[in-house]
Design a protein around this motif. Structure first.
Motif, PDB file in Angstrom:
ATOM      1  N   TYR A 392      29.318   8.435  34.333  1.00  0.00           N
ATOM      2  CA  TYR A 392      30.252   7.728  33.469  1.00  0.00           C
ATOM      3  C   TYR A 392      29.959   8.036  31.997  1.00  0.00           C
ATOM      4  CZ  TYR A 392      31.179   4.866  37.630  1.00  0.00           C
ATOM      5  OH  TYR A 392      31.504   4.435  38.881  1.00  0.00           O
ATOM      6  N   PRO A 393      31.000   8.282  31.191  1.00  0.00           N
ATOM      7  CA  PRO A 393      30.781   8.417  29.733  1.00  0.00           C
ATOM      8  C   PRO A 393      30.270   7.105  29.151  1.00  0.00           C
ATOM      9  CG  PRO A 393      32.987   9.171  30.387  1.00  0.00           C
ATOM     10  CD  PRO A 393      32.406   8.483  31.583  1.00  0.00           C
ATOM     11  N   ASP A 394      29.547   7.200  28.051  1.00  0.00           N
ATOM     12  CA  ASP A 394      29.025   5.998  27.406  1.00  0.00           C
ATOM     13  C   ASP A 394      30.155   5.075  26.947  1.00  0.00           C
ATOM     14  OD1 ASP A 394      26.453   6.784  27.803  1.00  0.00           O
ATOM     15  OD2 ASP A 394      26.215   7.698  25.826  1.00  0.00           O
ATOM     16  N   ALA A 395      31.310   5.668  26.592  1.00  0.00           N
ATOM     17  CA  ALA A 395      32.414   4.852  26.085  1.00  0.00           C
ATOM     18  C   ALA A 395      32.969   3.914  27.146  1.00  0.00           C
ATOM     19  CB  ALA A 395      33.525   5.751  25.551  1.00  0.00           C
ATOM     20  N   TRP A 396      32.741   4.205  28.425  1.00  0.00           N
ATOM     21  CA  TRP A 396      33.216   3.333  29.498  1.00  0.00           C
ATOM     22  C   TRP A 396      32.303   2.133  29.717  1.00  0.00           C
ATOM     23  CZ3 TRP A 396      34.855   6.986  34.111  1.00  0.00           C
ATOM     24  CH2 TRP A 396      35.959   7.757  33.714  1.00  0.00           C
ATOM     25  N   ARG A 397      31.100   2.205  29.231  1.00  0.00           N
ATOM     26  CA  ARG A 397      30.093   1.197  29.577  1.00  0.00           C
ATOM     27  C   ARG A 397      30.147   0.008  28.621  1.00  0.00           C
ATOM     28  NH1 ARG A 397      26.284   3.790  33.011  1.00  0.00           N
ATOM     29  NH2 ARG A 397      26.585   6.057  33.064  1.00  0.00           N
ATOM     30  N   ASP A 398      29.882  -1.155  29.163  1.00  0.00           N
ATOM     31  CA  ASP A 398      29.720  -2.355  28.346  1.00  0.00           C
ATOM     32  C   ASP A 398      28.328  -2.287  27.706  1.00  0.00           C
ATOM     33  OD1 ASP A 398      29.420  -4.817  27.230  1.00  0.00           O
ATOM     34  OD2 ASP A 398      29.872  -5.973  29.029  1.00  0.00           O
ATOM     35  N   PRO A 399      28.229  -2.248  26.366  1.00  0.00           N
ATOM     36  CA  PRO A 399      26.907  -2.132  25.726  1.00  0.00           C
ATOM     37  C   PRO A 399      25.934  -3.226  26.144  1.00  0.00           C
ATOM     38  CG  PRO A 399      28.661  -1.812  24.115  1.00  0.00           C
ATOM     39  CD  PRO A 399      29.324  -2.281  25.382  1.00  0.00           C
ATOM     40  N   ALA A 403      26.678  -0.735  31.935  1.00  0.00           N
ATOM     41  CA  ALA A 403      27.416  -0.441  33.156  1.00  0.00           C
ATOM     42  C   ALA A 403      28.900  -0.650  32.880  1.00  0.00           C
ATOM     43  CB  ALA A 403      26.950  -1.352  34.295  1.00  0.00           C
ATOM     44  N   LEU A 404      29.727  -0.303  33.872  1.00  0.00           N
ATOM     45  CA  LEU A 404      31.150  -0.543  33.702  1.00  0.00           C
ATOM     46  C   LEU A 404      31.406  -2.045  33.550  1.00  0.00           C
ATOM     47  CD1 LEU A 404      32.807   1.841  36.331  1.00  0.00           C
ATOM     48  CD2 LEU A 404      32.426   2.232  33.909  1.00  0.00           C
ATOM     49  N   PRO A 405      32.490  -2.415  32.851  1.00  0.00           N
ATOM     50  CA  PRO A 405      32.821  -3.838  32.744  1.00  0.00           C
ATOM     51  C   PRO A 405      33.039  -4.456  34.123  1.00  0.00           C
ATOM     52  CG  PRO A 405      34.112  -2.546  31.182  1.00  0.00           C
ATOM     53  CD  PRO A 405      33.416  -1.572  32.070  1.00  0.00           C
ATOM     54  N   THR A 406      32.826  -5.761  34.211  1.00  0.00           N
ATOM     55  CA  THR A 406      33.039  -6.457  35.476  1.00  0.00           C
ATOM     56  C   THR A 406      34.534  -6.552  35.768  1.00  0.00           C
ATOM     57  OG1 THR A 406      33.164  -8.609  34.399  1.00  0.00           O
ATOM     58  CG2 THR A 406      30.969  -7.811  35.039  1.00  0.00           C
ATOM     59  N   MET A 407      34.850  -6.947  36.996  1.00  0.00           N
ATOM     60  CA  MET A 407      36.250  -7.101  37.378  1.00  0.00           C
ATOM     61  C   MET A 407      36.930  -8.167  36.519  1.00  0.00           C
ATOM     62  SD  MET A 407      37.247  -5.006  39.748  1.00  0.00           S
ATOM     63  CE  MET A 407      38.629  -5.823  40.563  1.00  0.00           C
TER      64      MET A 407
END
Length: 443
Positions: A392-399, A403-407
């Protein structure tokens, strides 16, 4: 070693020296070396050499060695070499000393540079010239920076002390294998326990003058050659048995090392955009809020329930929102309770734009999910690959979680309820699987 005003006292000097030697041989190959070194040539010979050397250095500056870091100030190897070449043009006495040394070798073996091994000797003479010149340049710059007198020999003494500290630190780190020598440096026999001095020696400023003196004294016994403070050379006469002077020089190196520990790099808020700074600010607040007493800086504010106005935890709010969404979905409603979730879960400003731009436009998944929203696409990836896949690109991750944002966060991005987002995600996954199956059959 770093000292005020100096540029050539760090490990990158070795690459600068090698580049100057390499490019000097190239410059000499493109001219008549015997004529270049003739006394009658004088300043013309120096000017021609500097011009040819500069041209060769410019060409070499595009190579791996030329682009390498020459020091921790950000100067490249090629830049430092070029500056030193121009310094030589302003110091004809150093060129004259080099010319005299070459002329002496030429008298013993005419045109020695054309004989086997001759290029190596010529290169050594070049290296010697620039080694003397770099200490003169750094000594002048040190005086300009500090306002204190400094000679090339004093710089050499600084370098010796820095080397001595490095060797002492190495011996201390492996004190069990060098027990006798470390004991001699400390001035006492060692027992089975780790000496406290080993833990205390964290930087050159913590190195004691008596350790330097004893280290030099032990080198002949443990290494076979006398230490720099125990030879007949007069280079370090002013330091022999002079603990006060050694201590002052060690302290000066350590003090400047501490002052310049940031290595002249910009601070994060100066180097990044305002959006990146805000993202980092929110992350720090989120992390501090998670482990501290709730207060005005806590990001996840307490939520009130519908009936009693009593504060509830974010997890309870999420469960309540999910239940309400499920009830609304049965009637065909799609009310997301976005206001509730906006307080419970938040992503950094600019997340949607940055995350949308990070998707590879030519990838198969991007083409297949082109009609889906960003939240649906990320929900698909989270379901199929997990929330923290390395791809995953860093821009997709929640700082806040890396990780990816939750649902719940993704549902808030789309302004839909959680069950609705799940339905859209599952439909997108089914579409991907159907397309993959169809392509497999057609092949």
């Amino acid at each position: 070693m770093r000292l005020p005003g100096t540029r050539y006292q760090e490990p990158g000097w070795e690459q600068v020296r090698k580049l100057l030697g390499q490019c000097s041989l190239d410059a000499f190959a493109r001219c008549d070396l015997a004529g270049l070194l003739a006394p009658a040539g004088g300043g013309d010979g120096l000017a021609l050499y500097v011009d040819l050397l500069a041209a060769s250095l410019h060409a070499a500056g595009r190579g791996a060695r030329g682009r390498a870091a020459g020091n921790s100030y950000g100067d490249s190897v090629a830049e430092l070499a070029l500056l030193l070449a121009y310094e030589l043009a302003a110091r004809p006495a150093d060129w004259e000393a080099f010319r005299t040394a070459i002329a002496g070798e030429h008298a013993r073996a005419p045109a020695f540079w054309r004989h086997p091994g001759g290029e190596a000797l010529l290169r050594k003479k070049v290296n010697d010239m620039f080694a003397v010149l770099r200490d003169k340049v750094d000594a002048d710059n040190y005086q300009a920076a500090c306002g204190r007198p400094c000679s090339p020999n004093r710089l050499y003494a600084y370098r010796m002390l820095d080397t001595a500290y490095g060797d002492i630190a190495r011996l201390f780190a492996g004190w069990q294998m060098h027990r006798a020598q470390v004991g001699a440096i400390l001035g006492r026999p060692l027992d089975a326990a780790q000496p406290i001095e080993v833990r205390q020696l964290g930087a050159i400023g913590a190195c004691r003058p008596e350790w330097i003196l004893r280290w030099s004294e032990t080198l002949e016994r443990f290494g076979g050659t006398p230490g720099p403070l125990h030879t007949r050379s007069k280079r370090f006469d002013s330091l022999k048995d002079n603990r006060e002077k050694i201590g002052a020089m060690l302290a000066e190196i350590g003090e400047y090392e501490a002052l310049s520990a940031n290595r002249d790099r910009d601070w994060l808020q100066d180097a990044d955009t305002s959006a990146a700074w805000i993202e980092d600010y929110w992350r720090v607040l989120d992390e501090s809020g998670a482990g501290s007493t709730p207060g005005p800086d806590q990001i996840l504010e307490a939520l009130e329930d519908e009936d009693g106005g009593q504060a509830v935890a974010p997890e309870a709010a999420e469960a309540a929102a999910e239940a309400a969404d499920a009830a609304g979905a049965a009637d065909g409603a799609d009310e997301p309770l976005a206001a509730l979730r906006a307080h419970a879960v938040s992503l950094p400003p600019g997340f949607v734009l940055a995350a949308g731009a990070a998707q590879e436009p030519g990838s198969w998944s991007a083409r297949m999910l082109a009609g889906a929203s960003l939240a649906v696409r990320l929900a698909v990836y989270a379901k199929l690959l997990g929330p923290d896949d390395d791809s995953y690109p860093d821009a997709w991750r929640d700082p806040a979680t890396n990780a990816l944002p939750t649902m719940v966060q993704l549902a808030a991005l789309d302004g839909v309820s959680l069950p609705t987002l799940r339905k859209r995600r599952d439909a997108a996954i089914a579409s991907l699987q159907a397309h993959a199956t169809q392509n497999g059959r057609s092949e």
